[in-house]
Design a protein around this motif. Structure first.
Motif, PDB file in Angstrom:
ATOM      1  N   ARG A  65       0.495  -1.573  -0.216  1.00  0.00           N
ATOM      2  CA  ARG A  65       0.033   0.135   0.160  1.00  0.00           C
ATOM      3  C   ARG A  65       0.987   1.186  -0.065  1.00  0.00           C
ATOM      4  NH1 ARG A  65      -5.143  -1.283   0.702  1.00  0.00           N
ATOM      5  NH2 ARG A  65      -5.677  -3.036   2.150  1.00  0.00           N
ATOM      6  N   ILE A  66       2.127   0.970   0.674  1.00  0.00           N
ATOM      7  CA  ILE A  66       3.144   2.303   1.159  1.00  0.00           C
ATOM      8  C   ILE A  66       3.424   2.568  -0.362  1.00  0.00           C
ATOM      9  CG2 ILE A  66       4.768   2.785   1.509  1.00  0.00           C
ATOM     10  CD1 ILE A  66       2.731   3.187   3.294  1.00  0.00           C
ATOM     11  N   ARG A  67       3.934   1.623  -1.557  1.00  0.00           N
ATOM     12  CA  ARG A  67       4.687   1.352  -2.828  1.00  0.00           C
ATOM     13  C   ARG A  67       3.449   2.884  -3.500  1.00  0.00           C
ATOM     14  NH1 ARG A  67       6.569  -3.658  -1.404  1.00  0.00           N
ATOM     15  NH2 ARG A  67       5.612  -4.764  -2.716  1.00  0.00           N
TER      16      ARG A  67
ATOM     17  N   GLY B 251       3.853  15.715  -7.144  1.00  0.00           N
ATOM     18  CA  GLY B 251       5.649  16.347  -6.487  1.00  0.00           C
ATOM     19  C   GLY B 251       5.603  16.585  -5.189  1.00  0.00           C
ATOM     20  N   MET B 252       4.875  15.729  -4.587  1.00  0.00           N
ATOM     21  CA  MET B 252       5.420  15.516  -3.155  1.00  0.00           C
ATOM     22  C   MET B 252       5.561  14.019  -2.669  1.00  0.00           C
ATOM     23  SD  MET B 252       1.546  17.108  -1.474  1.00  0.00           S
ATOM     24  CE  MET B 252      -0.124  16.275  -2.700  1.00  0.00           C
ATOM     25  N   GLU B 253       6.211  13.703  -1.563  1.00  0.00           N
ATOM     26  CA  GLU B 253       6.711  12.940  -1.081  1.00  0.00           C
ATOM     27  C   GLU B 253       5.869  12.528  -0.029  1.00  0.00           C
ATOM     28  OE1 GLU B 253      11.415  12.346  -1.040  1.00  0.00           O
ATOM     29  OE2 GLU B 253      11.001  13.790  -0.902  1.00  0.00           O
ATOM     30  N   VAL B 254       6.585  10.394   0.322  1.00  0.00           N
ATOM     31  CA  VAL B 254       5.656   9.970   0.941  1.00  0.00           C
ATOM     32  C   VAL B 254       6.138   9.593   2.101  1.00  0.00           C
ATOM     33  CG1 VAL B 254       3.919   7.702   2.322  1.00  0.00           C
ATOM     34  CG2 VAL B 254       3.492   9.302   0.003  1.00  0.00           C
ATOM     35  N   VAL B 255       5.910   9.577   3.543  1.00  0.00           N
ATOM     36  CA  VAL B 255       6.671   9.396   4.754  1.00  0.00           C
ATOM     37  C   VAL B 255       5.785   8.230   5.518  1.00  0.00           C
ATOM     38  CG1 VAL B 255       7.833  10.160   6.397  1.00  0.00           C
ATOM     39  CG2 VAL B 255       8.099  11.443   4.801  1.00  0.00           C
ATOM     40  N   ASP B 256       6.426   6.957   5.555  1.00  0.00           N
ATOM     41  CA  ASP B 256       5.710   6.429   6.546  1.00  0.00           C
ATOM     42  C   ASP B 256       6.203   6.267   7.729  1.00  0.00           C
ATOM     43  OD1 ASP B 256       7.210   5.120   4.516  1.00  0.00           O
ATOM     44  OD2 ASP B 256       6.667   3.026   5.870  1.00  0.00           O
ATOM     45  N   ALA B 257       4.875   6.471   8.426  1.00  0.00           N
ATOM     46  CA  ALA B 257       6.274   6.760  10.146  1.00  0.00           C
ATOM     47  C   ALA B 257       4.594   6.074  11.010  1.00  0.00           C
ATOM     48  CB  ALA B 257       6.391   7.840  10.569  1.00  0.00           C
ATOM     49  N   PRO B 258       4.900   5.306  11.010  1.00  0.00           N
ATOM     50  CA  PRO B 258       3.723   4.077  11.758  1.00  0.00           C
ATOM     51  C   PRO B 258       4.151   3.893  13.219  1.00  0.00           C
ATOM     52  CG  PRO B 258       5.054   2.610  10.847  1.00  0.00           C
ATOM     53  CD  PRO B 258       5.264   3.738  10.042  1.00  0.00           C
TER      54      PRO B 258
ATOM     55  N   MET C 279       8.683   4.390  13.463  1.00  0.00           N
ATOM     56  CA  MET C 279       9.335   3.719  12.643  1.00  0.00           C
ATOM     57  C   MET C 279       9.297   4.746  11.341  1.00  0.00           C
ATOM     58  SD  MET C 279       8.085   0.812  14.409  1.00  0.00           S
ATOM     59  CE  MET C 279       7.358   1.816  15.452  1.00  0.00           C
ATOM     60  N   VAL C 280      10.028   5.047  11.233  1.00  0.00           N
ATOM     61  CA  VAL C 280      10.199   5.459   9.762  1.00  0.00           C
ATOM     62  C   VAL C 280      11.013   5.289   8.019  1.00  0.00           C
ATOM     63  CG1 VAL C 280      10.642   8.597   8.664  1.00  0.00           C
ATOM     64  CG2 VAL C 280       9.974   8.081  11.165  1.00  0.00           C
ATOM     65  N   GLY C 281       9.772   5.317   7.533  1.00  0.00           N
ATOM     66  CA  GLY C 281      10.502   5.392   6.030  1.00  0.00           C
ATOM     67  C   GLY C 281      10.093   6.106   4.912  1.00  0.00           C
ATOM     68  N   ALA C 282      11.753   6.955   4.703  1.00  0.00           N
ATOM     69  CA  ALA C 282      11.913   7.911   3.987  1.00  0.00           C
ATOM     70  C   ALA C 282      13.014   8.095   3.174  1.00  0.00           C
ATOM     71  CB  ALA C 282      11.334   9.103   4.881  1.00  0.00           C
ATOM     72  N   SER C 283      13.576   8.847   2.456  1.00  0.00           N
ATOM     73  CA  SER C 283      14.536   9.605   2.124  1.00  0.00           C
ATOM     74  C   SER C 283      15.619  10.119   3.153  1.00  0.00           C
ATOM     75  CB  SER C 283      14.295  10.331   0.471  1.00  0.00           C
ATOM     76  OG  SER C 283      13.925  11.536   0.623  1.00  0.00           O
ATOM     77  N   SER C 284      16.485  10.274   2.863  1.00  0.00           N
ATOM     78  CA  SER C 284      17.248  11.137   3.414  1.00  0.00           C
ATOM     79  C   SER C 284      16.950  12.323   3.770  1.00  0.00           C
ATOM     80  CB  SER C 284      18.391  10.981   3.171  1.00  0.00           C
ATOM     81  OG  SER C 284      18.971   9.547   3.932  1.00  0.00           O
TER      82      SER C 284
ATOM     83  N   PRO D 186      10.956   4.392   1.781  1.00  0.00           N
ATOM     84  CA  PRO D 186       9.976   4.592   2.164  1.00  0.00           C
ATOM     85  C   PRO D 186       9.621   3.069   2.115  1.00  0.00           C
ATOM     86  CG  PRO D 186      10.118   6.477   0.682  1.00  0.00           C
ATOM     87  CD  PRO D 186      11.391   5.494   0.916  1.00  0.00           C
ATOM     88  N   GLY D 187       8.640   2.628   3.106  1.00  0.00           N
ATOM     89  CA  GLY D 187       8.273   1.118   3.011  1.00  0.00           C
ATOM     90  C   GLY D 187       9.083   0.388   4.364  1.00  0.00           C
ATOM     91  N   ALA D 188      10.584   1.160   4.286  1.00  0.00           N
ATOM     92  CA  ALA D 188      11.044   0.202   6.055  1.00  0.00           C
ATOM     93  C   ALA D 188      10.389   0.932   7.353  1.00  0.00           C
ATOM     94  CB  ALA D 188      12.585   0.905   5.451  1.00  0.00           C
TER      95      ALA D 188
END
Length: 286
Positions: free
Chosen positions: A98-100, A110-117, A133-138, A161-163
């Motif tokens: 779902r995150i993908r 033009g926006m970025e997703v950060v998964d932070a459950p 727990m944060v999945g994101a680019s640096s 993202p996804g991690a």
């Protein structure tokens, strides 16, 4: 430098205290909730329609990605992008798949997703002491980290993202398996004539001590399952974990067994009760 503007979607047991912490920390804030009365508690910070949000960082405390997709359809994402939103933070537990999909859809604007459950439950949210727990680019992690630290005691960045979602599913396997073990132990002790209160003291004094035991022992002893984390959500998370295990070839023996037990709990009508209600399945007294 001016404070980062923020918005929170969903003002349930987690979203409402998170929004309060953001406001207290001085971040410009807007909120939206399907039930308007809940949003009205935040006064002029409330918006009637999600498309009215004007925030650099939008945080979704909705139950899962499908609920977010319903609230933030493409026209809403277009409006956010046009008015300066740069990051969409998903705080719910979901699946890497779902995150993908969300990364792809949000990225078109033009926006970025950060998964932070989140881990820590509603008590952690109220205390501003969640673990994220944060999945994101640096770059995205650096941009949103000050926002996240306003309501979290731990902000861990395991990868792209996804991690974050993968790490949370691992967390949920441990929580569910531990909770099943605690419930089984209390049932066994009860059948042998040892009180739950005495067993809890014994377990807390040794290697069996755990945060799960501390949070759930009283609920199991009293068979009163006031909602903290629901059995239905626990089952949802376990199903995501099992699907990931299937994808990666992991055995996940305890996770699968816990999933079967929580399926029974939900089928017996305990879906909206605290997940410690799995005791009712294990004790065979429902």
């Amino acid at each position: 430098m001016s404070a980062i503007s923020t918005a929170v979607l969903g003002l349930g047991p987690m979203g409402a205290p998170i929004a309060a912490h953001l406001a207290e920390a001085g971040f410009p804030l807007q909120v939206w909730n399907r039930t308007r009365a809940k949003a009205a508690e935040f006064g002029e910070r409330a918006v009637v329609h999600p498309g009215e949000i004007r925030a650099e960082v939008v945080l979704s405390a909705l139950p899962d990605v499908p609920e977010f997709d319903e609230v933030a359809a493409d026209p809403v994402l277009h409006a956010w992008s046009r008015h300066g939103t740069r990051h969409v933070v998903v705080l719910s537990t979901t699946s890497p798949e779902r995150i993908r999909g969300l990364v792809e859809r949000v990225g078109r604007f033009g926006m970025e997703v950060v998964d932070a459950p989140m881990s820590g439950g509603d008590a952690g949210a109220r205390a501003g002491a969640l673990s994220l727990m944060v999945g994101a680019s640096s770059e995205a992690h650096a941009a949103v980290e000050p926002v996240l630290r306003s309501f979290a005691a731990l902000v861990e960045h395991p990868g792209a993202p996804g991690a974050g979602t993968v790490a949370k599913l691992c967390n949920q396997v441990v929580v569910a398996s531990t909770l099943v073990g605690v419930a089984e132990a209390f049932d066994l002790a009860d059948r042998a004539g040892i009180s739950g209160a005495r067993l809890a003291r014994i377990l807390r004094a040794g290697l069996a001590a755990s945060a799960v035991l501390d949070a759930k022992a009283k609920k199991i002893q009293n068979r009163e399952y006031e909602l903290g984390g629901s059995a239905r959500n626990q089952l949802k998370d376990l199903r995501y974990a099992i699907a990931l295990a299937d994808e990666l070839g992991a055995r996940l023996a305890l996770g699968r067994q816990a999933g079967a037990l929580f399926t029974e709990a939900v089928d017996l009508g305990f879906g909206d009760a605290d997940h410690s209600a799995v005791y009712e399945v294990l004790s065979d007294r429902s």
